[in-house]
Structures are given as structure tokens and as C-alpha cells.
Motif scaffolding. Structure first.
Motif, PDB file in Angstrom:
ATOM      1  N   PHE A 132       1.894   6.574  -6.824  1.00 11.01           N
ATOM      2  CA  PHE A 132       0.820   7.383  -7.411  1.00 11.01           C
ATOM      3  C   PHE A 132       1.012   8.863  -7.097  1.00 11.01           C
ATOM      4  O   PHE A 132       0.745   9.732  -7.924  1.00 11.01           O
ATOM      5  CB  PHE A 132      -0.552   6.915  -6.911  1.00 11.01           C
ATOM      6  N   MET A 133       1.462   9.128  -5.875  1.00 13.87           N
ATOM      7  CA  MET A 133       1.697  10.526  -5.510  1.00 13.87           C
ATOM      8  C   MET A 133       2.736  11.142  -6.427  1.00 13.87           C
ATOM      9  O   MET A 133       2.658  12.288  -6.833  1.00 13.87           O
ATOM     10  CB  MET A 133       2.215  10.597  -4.072  1.00 13.87           C
ATOM     11  N   ILE A 152       0.829  -1.205   0.000  1.00 12.87           N
ATOM     12  CA  ILE A 152       0.000   0.000   0.000  1.00 12.87           C
ATOM     13  C   ILE A 152       0.860   1.251   0.000  1.00 12.87           C
ATOM     14  O   ILE A 152       0.619   2.195  -0.748  1.00 12.87           O
ATOM     15  CB  ILE A 152      -0.962  -0.038   1.207  1.00 12.87           C
ATOM     16  N   THR A 153       1.900   1.241   0.814  1.00 11.36           N
ATOM     17  CA  THR A 153       2.773   2.405   0.865  1.00 11.36           C
ATOM     18  C   THR A 153       3.434   2.620  -0.489  1.00 11.36           C
ATOM     19  O   THR A 153       3.511   3.752  -0.985  1.00 11.36           O
ATOM     20  CB  THR A 153       3.843   2.214   1.943  1.00 11.36           C
ATOM     21  N   LEU A 172       2.377   1.759  -3.423  1.00 18.08           N
ATOM     22  CA  LEU A 172       1.405   2.290  -4.381  1.00 18.08           C
ATOM     23  C   LEU A 172       1.132   3.763  -4.111  1.00 18.08           C
ATOM     24  O   LEU A 172       1.092   4.582  -5.032  1.00 18.08           O
ATOM     25  CB  LEU A 172       0.103   1.493  -4.294  1.00 18.08           C
ATOM     26  N   LEU A 173       0.962   4.091  -2.829  1.00 19.08           N
ATOM     27  CA  LEU A 173       0.668   5.492  -2.502  1.00 19.08           C
ATOM     28  C   LEU A 173       1.792   6.402  -2.991  1.00 19.08           C
ATOM     29  O   LEU A 173       1.558   7.423  -3.635  1.00 19.08           O
ATOM     30  CB  LEU A 173       0.489   5.658  -0.986  1.00 19.08           C
ATOM     31  N   TYR A 210       1.297  10.747 -10.510  1.00 17.95           N
ATOM     32  CA  TYR A 210       0.079  11.416 -10.968  1.00 17.95           C
ATOM     33  C   TYR A 210      -0.125  12.768 -10.352  1.00 17.95           C
ATOM     34  O   TYR A 210      -1.180  13.367 -10.538  1.00 17.95           O
ATOM     35  CB  TYR A 210      -1.139  10.531 -10.701  1.00 17.95           C
ATOM     36  N   SER A 211       0.848  13.228  -9.605  1.00 10.41           N
ATOM     37  CA  SER A 211       0.615  14.543  -9.031  1.00 10.41           C
ATOM     38  C   SER A 211       0.672  15.564 -10.144  1.00 10.41           C
ATOM     39  O   SER A 211       1.477  15.459 -11.066  1.00 10.41           O
ATOM     40  CB  SER A 211       1.640  14.836  -7.939  1.00 10.41           C
ATOM     41  N   ALA A 212      -0.239  16.512 -10.060  1.00 10.36           N
ATOM     42  CA  ALA A 212      -0.374  17.438 -11.171  1.00 10.36           C
ATOM     43  C   ALA A 212      -0.802  18.775 -10.628  1.00 10.36           C
ATOM     44  O   ALA A 212      -1.383  18.846  -9.544  1.00 10.36           O
ATOM     45  CB  ALA A 212      -1.427  16.913 -12.148  1.00 10.36           C
TER      46      ALA A 212
END
Ligand code: HEA
Ligand code: HEA
Ligand code: CUA
Ligand code: CU
Lengths: 316, 363, 579
Positions: free
Chosen positions: B58-59, B51-52, B54-55, B62-64
Motif C-alpha cells: 500500500f505504501m 501485514i508487512t 500489505l503495508l 498508493y503513495s501520492a
């Protein structure tokens, strides 16, 4: 407590605060509802939910009851002897009847017949009063006998009456029998049924005594039963021995009936409030939610008693 | 005896010593519990890392800035849903199963177990060995004293270990190694709980009920024992030690010593031993300090005001007053106290000694 | 913090006039904050938004109070020898220990009953729920105000307890300690009892509101997930809290009359008390977490600008958690002496709660996948939540395993577990939601820079505080200990340092939030690009919530908006018609 769920509408409808005006709607409609129908349904659902919480409140107590009944049945066997089934049954009838009149009141409210609503509401109210009156009689008898819940339970003082009875009984028996005769023996005969006189058989070497005879004599000698203090007529003493922690039964009894009694009182207050509404002309065929919801509440109070009565008075 | 105790203090933490997560593992249950623990632990680590990761991914990916549109609006995927429902179901069933197996073993003491009773009261332990009728105390007070002395530098580590060993000669929970032991737990006043981390066992002491736990210690040594259910002021001071003897004989020898008083000692000293051993120490001070009970300093011969059955009275504290106070503590409740004193069963001799001891504290 | 501080008293528009003005001026009409501004207009308000704000102020003050006690506890535990209790309690060792016991009890009770149970539902929920529904108010506004005053009343009892010698039973009020403790147990219990009714009425109100006041076109599966969450929560509030009520009532009677139901000295059974307490208090922990999960569902979706993943699964899992929560209470009593059979059953059922929780966690993560994530303060809180809740939840699994819980019960492992779920999850979500809706509530933007810093500080401080507690707990450090063995000191010290870092983070938060009220930028209607109905009304909303009648939108249709960097607003063609 009970009033909360349905207090909104009528007062809001009266426009005591101004934010509900100017829609050209029915005066009973609060500003945040779209239609009377929606408002009514919301009120009703709210009331049902409130009743659910009430059921759970009592449900908790019933669970305590069940646990103790399962673990200590002797408490209940001993304790229930002090509850007067006749009063209990009377109260059951009173409440059942009041439920009927309440239902009629709701019906009349739907039809908008003001005087009849008032009539049935007051009958219901009087029934509530009667119920509380009977409860008062029952409670004061318990308190009188020292049957308090918890630590102040003092039926112990009454146990002296129990021994007192034994003493008196011995005394009477001694007087009634001719102990000078050899092999004197006393046979106690309990009357089978009220009014039935049985010629006692004579025991060898003694005479038979009718239990009634002893009781009468005891009453004469002790100068009781009416009057001072905690004296309890021996005939009314429980038949079985007092189990340890007998007070727990009365704790449960007073908690259950006490909480129920409080609910009856609240119900009566609601009744008064409803009557005021009716007199003020706020209730009519297009708006009878308060009566409807008050009725639901009263039925619940009634229903709970229907469970309480057998559980407490009729356990054996 | 003494050597065994001292040496075991020093040799603690050998093969089965504590790890990063768990304390020393010295009972028959410890391997199972630890196994279960590590099973759940690794499952958790797996999910946490997943989970960490993935977090963070993604952070980062996909941060935008504000206003940018997402590249996908996909909002369901049945396969994924089934996977992340099914896998946890299976894993948690496994967890339950292991825990269940381990626990059932803990809950059923073998019939041939040696029985010891542990009685908890505010805030001391008493262990009795029914087979010989011996009662020894948990000596919480002594251990606290030693701990404090160690902290303040009054004692070196060695001296402290020696003192503890001395105390343990007459106190603490003692068991022979590799023998099933069943401990029945009782409470005199409020809830307590017997907790021996090194054995992975714990049981609440509930007033009015008899609870039980059992274990088989696998390694001689001295281990901590705590009260783990909150019981008020002295909760954290209510600890003691478990001593695992290397053999049955060693244990028997200890028991014989613990059972006896050295009756050659003067009465006052014997009284002091009783004061410690029977737990009076936790409520009665000798230096005038107020604890749960009145201090014994200057008690003897002084005038005591008390309540008896709701009426006030007063008396001079003499031998018979003290005897009565011990045998029927709830009868006369001294002013300024509540009836918190438990009935501690003392033999006539012990009462005599305590009385002499209290006498000796006269001013 | 209340706006009436700065408002000129006596702008006494009658509400009729207000309505006219608002209809005339459409968008620029007065907001609910400015519409009237006398003290009584706040005290007797029936407006859910104002009630929500009042709750918020109350809950945050209580959080501060509870936090101060937490810091006292942590400071004391820095060392195994008395450190700061002597400052307050003098040299008497007994009194020092008593004081410590009062601290952690007060801390736990305040945090649970006054902060986290009303936190999301009553404070945030009150404000947002009717907005999300497009309704003008909750179903029973008067009852709503009543709930608030009940809350105040409960809080007053707690404050009274603080000044009358405290209470030292632990937040669980276990008998027979609670029937014999000389401290102010009764006022505390009465306080909790009253707070219980506050919670019941809030729940009741929400259920009816959600059932009966959804706008046209909003089906159950068209509702924002926050509503599913509050709905499930409300069911627990309504069904579990009365049992706590009756239990506490009996506890009071036990203490005063000795009725002999809980106290073994009078023939009662302490374990029975535990059953009844946990019958409420276990569901209560889901009263705390489910609405928090609802907040997270909103935050994650909106700030990822992506449709929520697995809507129905998240919705159903809220309901599932609510249902399962009623039948697992016995896992708090594995060592209490209840029968082996019961232990086994409760342990088995406990795991059932893990599954719906897992479903949620994974769906949130999947929502972020291929999103357009703004790492702003709310989103950082959202992501922290996922991480911390995972740890908290997974350590709950350790506790559900019978054999392990025998070892871990009543150790710091449990303390760490529930701080991860209550503080790390529920409270973090509350603070995240606070940031998410702050512009809507106050009409002001807060300072993002400081927001992110504070969030990071809280995150680091939190983990530093509670990870060491897991370790010392599994090593055998019992909880509620005033003093401990030296070998645990290093963990306690780390933990204490962590709590200071966290405190700095929270004070910073309080500071920039208050600062935003004074000099924050004006908030646009839709600063984050959300599409649930609250973003379709001005910030702050007018008294009647919406100008005109809103009709349902798809709350997760998030890619239709265009961002205007000048106003900071998200707008789209299709949403204009609603205003
Ligand atoms: C918000 C509050 C909250 C929440 C949400 C939870 C959630 C859970 N809790 Fe916790 N708990 C408390 C608050 C909470 N708890 C409190 C306050 C106490 C102590 C009270 C006291 O004694 O003072 C306590 C104590 C407590 C105990 C008793 C411990 C003891 O005293 O001995 C237990 C035992 O079973 C337990 C279990 C669980 C479980 C299984 C969950 C589950 O709901 C967790 C589910 C979540 C997950 C599982 C994580 C997400 C899933 C994945 C990442 C996928 C992988 C999953 C699997 C393989 C299954 N909790
Ligand atoms: C929601 C519940 C909650 C929360 C948030 C917390 C928060 C904290 N808790 Fe607590 N705790 C409990 C619930 C909670 N706790 C419970 C139920 C117990 C059990 C009690 C018992 O055993 O009976 C417990 C017990 C407990 C213990 C164990 C005591 C013992 O067993 O001996 C400890 C020890 O470290 C501790 C520490 C902390 C710390 C350091 C925080 C920190 O996170 C606190 C940080 C907060 C602040 C420093 C305040 C800052 C606030 C503001 C500045 C206000 C403005 C804020 C904004 C605008 C956002 N707690
Ligand atoms: Cu004894 Cu805690
Ligand atoms: Cu739980």
C-alpha cells in the motif's frame, strides 16, 4: 481531595480570573459551559466518578479484608473481641443521623433558605465531630493496650497480665478453700446472668466458689484495675488464645477505619467550606451544586462506615 | 564420575542441542513446549508477513503527493470484519488449548516422583535430597569464579570444564535420567525463581510457601540453572548447574560422595569446604572485602560490637561467640550490618570445622 | 521550549480586552500562546492547551532522562563483565551490581509512570481533546491544572530518589524485596502514588468532558476515534488506579510499620501484593496503548486522505479492550504459585484482548487501501506503529500460552515484548501524534526531510535493539541480569548498537523540533487535510479555541479539501463557514 471535583464553579463564577466574563450569563456560569444545566450535570457526573474512585480505593482494602478473613478467620475471631460493639453502634447511629441532616441541608439549599442550610450543616458537622471523638476514645484505648498495627504491636506485655491473672486466681482459690481437708476440690461456678445469685453446690470434699468471688478478691489483691500502665482487668482479657500474627487484624482495622476517619475529616472540612459559601450568599435555589455534591460525598462516607461496622465489630 | 562430568561438558549440544530460538530440549516437557512455541510462532509469522506485505504494498502503490484525492472512500465491509474477527478467535482458542494441555501436565507431578528440595536464599541455592538427608550447595560462587577466570584467560576452556566438573562432584542439582523428579522450592528471604531453560521449567520461590515443579530429564549432561526472579544485588550471580546422570546407579554413587566429608582432611580445610558448600561464601569473604556479612579475615579474637535486642554490647569473637552467631544469627547483629544472615543448619561437626577455619584466618 | 522564553514579558492584556480584540480581528487575533505571556500566566493557566504543552515539556524531559538510563543499561550490558558501573561505583562488585539494578529500576519506573502513562492522554490529549470536541476547555480546568501539578510533584519525588541513593526494586516493587531493600523505596512509592492521582483526575476530567461537552450534532458515533480511545482509557484510569493507590499505601505502611499484609516475615503474603499490583498494572498497559491506538486511527485516516475503515469496529474494540483488560492480570503470575485453576482461567481470558486488537490492525490497513498516502513523518510513524505493534502483540500471545510462558517468564523475551508494545507502539504513536499536531500546537512546521530520516533511524535502531532480545530471551537469558553467560553476548552487543542508533534518531528529532520553533515555517490552519474540528481553527488556536461556535463535522470526510501548494493549506468550500 474531595473538594477538587466541585470547587470550580463557585470560584470561577466569582470571576476571580477574568476569562469567564461578558456573556451576559448567570454569574455562576463558568466560561467554558453553555448553560447552568450543563455545568451542573458535569459537576454531578464528575462527583459520581470521583465517588467511584473512592469506592475502589476502599474496595481494595475490603479485598484485603476478605482474603485474610478467608485464610485466617482466627485472627478476626480473636481480634474483634477488642472492639467495643457499643461504641461502634453508637457511631453508626451518629453517622446515619448526620446523613439525614445532610440530606435536609441539600433540600434547604434547593429552596434557598439560608439559615436552615446553616443549621443542618452545623448539625452534620457536629455529628462528624462526635464520630471522630468516639474514634479517638476507641483508638486511645487500643494504643493503651498495645494493640498497634504491625511490628509495634505489643499486646505481649498484656499477656503477662494473662499469666498474672492465672497466678492470682490460683492464689485466691487456695485461700478460699481449705486445702488441709483431704480430697479438697474446687468447683468454679460462673454466674449465669448478672445479678443472679446461685447457691453453690458443694463439691465432695471441697467447696464451690463463685467466679465473682474470685474476681472481687483478685481486684482487691492486685490493687488494680484502674491506674498504672498496661494493666488490663482480667475480665476483659480475650477468651481465646492469641493466634500467631494477631497484629494483622489490627493492621486491617486501623487501615480501614483510619482511611475512613480521614475521609470524615475531609467531609467536615467540606462542611465548613460550604457554610462559608452559604454565609457569603453564594448558594441559592439557582445554584446549589456545591451543597449537592458535598452531600453526595458525605453519604458515601456514611455508606462505607455501614459496611465497616459489621465487618469489623460484628464478625464471629 | 569425574569422567562423565568432564565429557558431558564437552559433548553438550549433540542431537538435542540448541536451535536458533530455543535452548537444548532435554526434558519430557521440552517437545510439547517447543511444539506450542512453534505453533504460535508460525501463526505469528503468517500474520506478520501478511501485514508487512500489505503495508509495503500500500505504501508503494498508493503513495501520492499532497493534495491528490483518494480513489475510494469505501469504509466498511462486513465479510472482511467477520473474517478478521473469526480467524483470530479460532487461532487463539487453539493456542490456549495447547498451552493448557501442556501446562496441566507440568502442574501435576506423578506420585512416584523422586523429591528434592531447592532452597533459595540471597544469593545461593541449596539442594537437599530428603531420602538421604544430604544437603549440597548450588556453588554459585565457584561457577562465577570459573567464569571470570575463563574470561580473563586464566583458564583454558578445558581447564574450566575440569574445574566445573570438580565443583559439581559436591554441588549442584543432580538427577538421574528418565526419572520423574519433583523439586519443592522454598525461599528464605525474598522472592527467587528456579529456572532450568533446557527443561522448560520455572517456579517462583516464595517465602512462606512451598512451590513445586517436576520434570523428567531425557538426556544426560550438564545444564544451566538460573534464578529468574529479581532478588537484589546477587541476582545475576545466583546460578548453578543441573547434572543429569546417565543412570540411577551413577546418581546414587554421586549422592554417596556428596553426602560425605573427607574427614581425613584437617579441620581448617573441612571448614573451608563447609564455607563453600553451605553458602557462607556468598556473604563472607576471606580477604577482608566487605560483602553482605563481615569478612572472616581477622574475625577470630577481635572485638565485635553488636546490638542485641536494641542494646549495644561488645564481645571478643571466640568459639562460643561464633557458634552463637551461626545458630542464632538474629541475636547479636554486628555493627554496620543488618540482620540479613539466614539460619543455616550446620551439624556440630560442621560448626567445629568452620570455627577452626575462621580461627585459621586470624591475623 | 516554552514560548515565553522568546516572548516579551509583560504584554499584560487583560483577558477582557483580549476577547474584544479577538472578536474584532477574527482570524488574525492573538493565539493562546501569545495572549498573555508572564510566568504566572503559564503557571496558573487554566487553559487546557497550555496545560497540555506544559505536560509535553515535562514528559519529554522525563523521556530524555529515562532514555539516558536505558542507554546506561545497554552500555553496561555490552559486555558480561563490569564495563561502566566501575566508573560510578568503584571496584566493589556488590556496589556495581546495585548500581545496575538502580539503573533499570529508575529507567522502568520513569518510562512507565512519568512518560508513557501521561504521555498520550495528559500531554497530547489535554491539548487536542477539547479541540476535537469543539469545546472551550475541559470540564474542570482547575482540576486539570491540579493534575499537572500532581504530576510535577510525582516527578519531583523521582528526582529526589535519584539524588538520595536511587531505588533498586524493579518497577514492580515486589515484596518482600521492596520492604527490605535499603534503598529509597518510600519516596519512589509516594511519587508513584501521587502520579496515580494525577492520572485519576485527568481521566475523570476527560470522561465528564466527553459526556457533557460534545457540541450540538456530535453523536457518539460521530466522534473522532481518538475520543473513543481517550474515553476508554479514562475509564481504566478512574477504575484501576485507586487500587494501585491503596496497594502502594499499604506497601509504605508495610515498610514503616510492618503491618503484615505483604511481608511474610510479619505474616503477610507476597503473592497477594502481586495480585494487587497487576490488577492495576495490567490495565495500565492498556492505558498506554489505547490512546496510542486512537492517535494512530487519526494519523492513518488523515494522511491517507481516506475515510477510516470500520469506524464502529474500532470504536467498540477500544471499549472491549478496556473491559477485558480488567480480568487478565493473572497472566503476569503464571509461575508465582497461584493455583492451577487461576492460571488456566487467566490464560484463557488473556486471548480475548488479542481479538479487538486484531480488528484494529486490520481496519487500519484497510483504511490505507486505495487511499492517497502522504509518506510524511507522521504517517511513517503511523506505519511503523502498525508493524511494531503487530510484533509486540503477537509475542504477547506467546506469553499468554501457559506452557510457553512457563519457559519465557522473566526472560528477555518479556522485555522485548513489552518494549515492542510500550516503546515501539505507545511511544512511537506518541511521537507520531506529536508530529501530527505539532503545527497546531506551535504554529510551526517542522522539517520533513529530517523528520523522515529520524523516523527511519528510530525504526531501524528499535528493531535492532529488541529483536535480538527475543532470541536470547527464548534461549533462556533471564531479565534484570547485570552479568550473563558468554553465549548471550552477541545478542546483547547487537542490542546495544541498536539502542545507539535509536538514540541518534531521537536526538535528531529533538533537534529539528526545537529548530522549528525558532525558524520553522508558519503553519497553515489545516496542513494535512484533516476534518476533525481542531483543523477548523487557526494554528495555533486562540485562547477560546474557536472564533465563534463550531458545529460538528464528520471527522472522516476527508476528500472535500483542495490543497494549496503555496500556503500548504487544505481548504474547502464547506468548511469555510466554520471559521
Ligand atoms: C502497552 C503495553 C502493553 C500491551 C499493549 C500489551 C499487550 C499484550 N500483552 Fe503484554 N506486557 C506489557 C505491556 C503490554 N502488553 C508489559 C509492560 C509487560 C511486563 C511487565 C513486567 O513484568 O515488567 C507485559 C507482560 C505480558 C505478559 C506476562 C509475561 C510474563 O511476565 O511472563 C503476558 C502474558 O500473557 C502478556 C500478554 C499480552 C497480550 C496477550 C497482549 C495483547 O493485548 C496483544 C494483542 C495484539 C495482537 C494479538 C496483535 C494484533 C493482532 C493480529 C496481528 C492478528 C492475529 C491475532 C491472533 C491470531 C489472535 N504481556
Ligand atoms: C515506555 C516505556 C519504556 C521505554 C520507552 C523504554 C525504552 C528503552 N528501554 Fe526499557 N524498560 C521499560 C520501559 C521502557 N523502556 C520497563 C518498564 C522496563 C522494566 C524495568 C524493570 O525490570 O523493572 C525496562 C527495562 C529495560 C531493559 C531490561 C533491563 C534488565 O532487565 O536488566 C533494557 C535493556 O536493554 C531496556 C532498554 C531500553 C532502551 C534501549 C530503550 C530506548 O528505546 C530508549 C531510547 C530513548 C532515548 C535514547 C532518549 C532520547 C530522548 C530525547 C532525545 C528526548 C527528546 C525526544 C523527543 C523530542 C522525541 N529497558
Ligand atoms: Cu535469587 Cu534472583
Ligand atoms: Cu498484562
Amino acid at each position: 481531595m474531595s473538594g477538587d471535583a466541585h470547587q470550580e464553579k463557585p470560584e470561577e463564577a466569582a470571576g476571580e480570573h477574568g476569562d469567564g466574563h461578558g456573556h451576559g450569563h448567570s454569574p455562576h456560569l463558568a466560561h467554558h459551559f453553555d448553560s447552568l444545566q450543563q455545568q451542573f450535570e458535569a459537576g454531578k457526573l464528575g462527583m459520581w466518578l470521583f465517588l467511584a474512585t473512592e469506592v475502589l480505593l476502599f474496595g481494595g482494602l475490603f479485598c484485603f479484608y476478605a482474603v485474610y478473613k478467608a485464610n485466617h478467620p482466627e485472627l478476626f475471631e480473636w481480634g474483634h473481641q477488642f472492639l467495643d460493639k457499643r461504641w461502634g453502634a453508637t457511631n453508626t447511629m451518629v453517622l446515619l443521623f448526620s446523613s439525614l441532616t445532610m440530606a435536609l441541608a441539600v433540600r434547604e439549599a434547593q429552596l434557598g433558605r439560608k439559615n436552615r442550610i446553616l443549621f443542618f450543616l452545623s448539625i452534620t458537622f457536629i455529628c462528624g465531630l462526635g464520630f471522630m471523638g468516639i474514634k479517638y476514645i476507641e483508638y486511645s484505648k487500643k494504643f493503651h493496650e498495645g494493640l498497634f498495627p504491625g511490628k509495634s504491636f505489643s499486646y505481649a506485655t498484656v499477656t503477662t497480665a494473662e499469666t498474672e491473672r492465672d497466678l492470682l486466681e490460683l492464689n485466691v482459690v487456695a485461700q478460699k478453700t481449705d486445702i488441709s481437708r483431704p480430697l479438697a476440690e474446687v468447683v468454679l461456678i460462673e454466674p449465669k446472668a448478672k445479678g443472679q445469685v446461685k447457691t453453690p453446690a458443694i463439691a465432695p470434699g471441697g467447696r464451690a466458689i463463685n467466679q465473682d468471688e474470685i474476681d472481687v478478691e483478685i481486684e482487691k489483691q492486685s490493687g488494680h484495675p484502674e491506674g498504672d500502665g498496661l494493666y488490663i482487668p482480667p475480665a476483659e482479657l480475650p477468651k481465646s488464645a492469641r493466634p500467631p500474627n494477631a497484629h494483622v487484624f489490627f493492621s486491617i482495622y486501623f487501615c480501614l477505619t483510619g482511611l475512613h476517619g480521614i475521609h470524615v475529616l475531609i467531609g467536615m472540612a467540606v462542611m465548613v467550606w460550604l457554610m462559608v459559601l452559604v454565609v457569603k450568599g453564594r448558594i441559592g435555589p439557582e445554584f446549589f451544586t456545591p451543597v449537592d455534591l458535598g452531600g453526595l460525598y458525605w453519604h458515601l462516607v456514611d455508606l462505607i462506615w455501614i459496611y465497616l461496622f459489621p465487618l469489623l465489630y460484628l464478625v464471629e | 564420575m569425574m569422567q562423565f562430568l568432564t565429557s558431558s561438558f564437552q559433548s553438550l549440544a549433540t542431537q538435542t542441542g540448541p536451535t536458533f530460538w530455543l535452548p537444548e530440549a532435554v526434558s519430557n516437557f521440552a517437545p510439547t513446549v517447543d511444539g506450542d512455541f512453534y505453533f504460535v510462532y508460525w501463526v505469528s509469522i503468517f500474520f506478520l508477513v501478511l501485514i508487512t506485505a500489505l503495508l509495503i504494498l500500500f505504501m508503494w502503490k498508493y503513495s501520492a503527493p499532497e493534495g491528490q484525492k483518494a480513489t475510494s472512500q469505501n469504509d466498511h465491509n462486513l465479510v472482511l470484519e467477520i473474517a478478521w474477527t473469526g480467524i483470530p478467535v479460532i487461532l487463539s482458542l487453539m493456542m490456549f488449548w495447547y498451552g493448557y494441555k501442556g501446562y496441566v501436565a507440568m502442574a501435576t507431578p506423578p506420585a512416584n516422583a523422586m523429591v528434592i528440595t531447592a532452597e533459595a536464599a540471597k544469593w545461593s541455592w541449596n539442594f537437599s535430597y530428603p531420602a538421604s538427608g544430604t544437603v549440597v550447595s548450588g556453588a554459585s560462587e565457584d561457577f562465577n569464579e570459573i567464569r571470570n577466570a575463563l574470561r580473563s584467560g586464566e583458564l583454558t576452556a578445558e581447564q574450566a570444564a575440569e574445574r566445573e566438573a570438580k565443583v559439581l562432584e559436591k554441588a549442584g542439582l543432580h538427577v538421574p535420567v528418565n526419572t520423574p523428579v519433583q523439586v519443592n522450592v522454598l525461599a528464605a528471604d525474598v522472592l527467587h525463581s528456579l529456572f532450568i531453560p533446557a527443561f522448560r521449567v520455572k517456579k517462583d520461590c516464595v517465602p512462606g510457601r512451598i512451590g513445586q515443579l517436576w520434570f523428567e530429564a531425557t538426556e544426560p549432561g550438564v545444564y544451566s540453572l538460573y534464578c529468574s526472579e529479581y532478588c537484589g544485588q546477587g541476582h545475576s550471580a545466583m546460578h548453578s548447574k543441573v547434572v543429569v546422570h546417565p543412570s540411577q546407579e551413577d546418581f546414587d554413587k554421586w549422592l554417596a560422595v556428596a553426602a560425605s566429608y573427607d574427614e581425613t582432611l584437617p579441620f581448617t580445610e573441612l571448614g573451608e569446604i563447609v564455607w563453600k558448600r553451605k553458602g557462607c561464601v556468598s556473604c563472607h569473604s576471606l580477604d577482608g572485602a566487605m560483602k553482605t556479612g563481615p569478612t572472616w579475615k581477622g574475625l577470630f579474637g577481635s572485638e565485635r560490637k553488636y546490638t542485641e535486642n536494641g542494646t549495644l554490647g561488645s564481645a571478643i569473637a571466640d568459639e562460643s561467640y561464633i557458634e552463637e552467631s551461626i545458630r542464632y544469627p538474629m541475636k547479636k547483629i554486628s555493627d554496620g550490618y543488618t540482620g540479613q544472615m539466614p539460619v543455616v543448619k550446620l551439624t556440630d561437626k560442621e560448626i567445629l570445622w568452620v570455627t577452626e577455619f575462621i580461627k585459621s584466618l586470624r591475623q | 521550549m516554552k514560548p515565553d522564553d522568546k516572548a516579551s514579558a509583560g504584554s499584560d492584556l487583560s483577558s477582557q480586552e483580549v476577547e474584544q480584540t479577538s472578536q474584532e480581528t477574527k482570524i488574525s487575533g492573538p493565539s493562546y500562546l501569545t495572549v498573555t505571556n508572564t510566568l504566572t500566566s503559564w503557571m496558573f493557566t487554566l487553559d487546557h492547551k497550555r496545560i497540555g504543552l506544559m505536560y509535553l515539556v515535562g514528559v519529554l524531559s522525563m523521556f530524555l532522562l529515562g532514555g539516558v538510563f536505558a542507554l546506561l543499561v545497554r552500555t553496561e550490558l555490552f559486555s558480561p563483565i563490569p564495563l561502566i558501573t566501575p566508573l560510578f561505583a568503584g571496584d566493589d562488585a556488590g556496589a556495581q551490581a546495585d548500581l545496575y539494578n538502580q539503573w533499570f529500576t529508575t529507567h522502568g519506573a520513569i518510562m512507565v509512570f512519568l512518560v508513557i502513562i501521561p504521555g498520550v492522554p495528559a500531554a497530547l490529549g489535554n491539548f487536542v481533546l477539547p479541540l476535537l470536541l469543539g469545546a472551550k476547555d475541559v470540564a474542570f480546568p482547575r482540576l486539570n491544572l491540579g493534575s499537572f501539578y500532581l504530576w510535577m510533584c510525582g516527578a519531583a519525588f523521582f528526582v529526589y530518589v535519584l539524588f538520595s541513593g536511587g531505588v533498586d526494586t524493579g518497577w514492580t516493587f515486589y515484596t518482600p524485596y521492596s520492604t527490605s531493600s535499603p534503598t529509597a523505596v518510600i519516596p519512589a512509592v509516594v511519587g508513584v502514588f501521587i502520579l496515580g492521582f494525577s492520572s485519576i483526575f485527568t481521566g475523570l476530567n476527560f470522561i465528564v468532558t466527553i459526556h457533557k461537552m460534545r457540541p450540538k450534532g456530535m453523536t457518539w458515533f460521530n466522534m473522532p476515534l481518538f475520543l473513543w480511545a481517550t474515553y476508554s482509557t479514562a475509564v481504566i484510569q478512574v477504575l484501576a488506579t485507586p487500587v494501585l493507590g491503596i496497594t502502594l499505601l499499604l506497601l509504605i505502611l508495610e515498610r514503616t510499620l510492618g503491618i503484615g499484609i505483604f511481608d511474610p516475615q510479619n505474616g503477610g503474603d507476597p503473592v497477594l501484593y502481586q495480585h494487587f499490583f497487576w490488577f492495576y498494572s495490567h490495565p495500565a498497559v492498556y492505558i498506554m496503548i489505547i490512546p496510542a491506538m486512537g492517535v494512530i486511527s487519526e494519523i492513518i485516516a488523515v494522511h491517507s486522505h481516506k475515510r477510516i475503515f470500520g469506524y464502529r469496529y474500532i470504536a467498540y474494540s477500544s471499549v472491549a479492550i478496556a473491559i477485558f483488560s480488567f480480568i487478565v492480570w493473572g497472566h503476569h503470575m503464571f509461575t508465582s504459585g497461584q493455583s492451577t485453576m487461576m492460571n488456566i482461567i487467566f490464560s484463557g481470558i488473556t486471548f480475548s484482548v488479542g481479538i479487538p486488537s486484531a480488528i484494529k490492525v486490520f481496519n487500519w490497513i484497510a483504511t490505507m487501501y486505495k487511499g492517497s498516502i502522504n509518506l510524511n513523518t507522521s504517517m511513517l510513524y503511523g506505519i511503523s506503529f502498525i508493524f511494531l505493534f503487530t510484533i509486540g502483540g503477537l509475542t504477547g500471545l506467546f506469553l499468554g500460552v501457559l506452557s510457553i510462558d512457563t519457559h519465557l517468564h522473566d526472560t528477555y523475551f518479556v522485555v522485548a515484548h513489552f518494549h515492542y508494545v510500550m516503546m515501539g507502539s505507545a511511544l512511537i504513536a506518541f511521537v507520531g501524534g506529536l508530529h501530527h499536531w505539532w503545527p497546531k500546537m506551535t504554529g510551526r512546521m517542522f522539517n520533513e526531510f529530517w523528520g523522515r530520516i529520524a523516523c527511519t533511524l528510530v525504526f531501524i535502531g528499535f528493531n535492532l535493539t529488541f529483536i535480538p532480545q527475543f532470541v536470547m530471551g527464548s534461549l533462556g537469558m533471564p531479565r534484570r541480569y547485570y552479568s550473563y553467560e558468554d553465549k548471550f553476548q552477541i545478542y546483547h552487543q547487537l542490542s546495544t548498537i541498536g539502542s545507539y542508533v535509536m538514540a541518534v534518531g531521537f536526538f535528531l528529532t529533538a533537534f529539528y523540533l526545537i529548530q522549528s520553533l525558532v525558524s520553522g515555517k508558519k503553519a497553515p490552519m489545516n496542513p494535512w487535510g484533516g476534518n476533525s474540528l481542531e483543523w477548523h481553527t487557526p494554528s495555533p488556536p486562540p485562547l477560546e479555541n474557536f472564533h465563534g461556535v463550531p458545529s460538528a463535522t464528520d471527522p472522516y470526510e476527508l476528500d472535500q479539501f483542495d490543497y494549496d501548494p503555496v500556503t500548504g493549506n487544505y481548504s474547502s468550500q464547506s468548511s469555510k463557514g466554520l471559521a
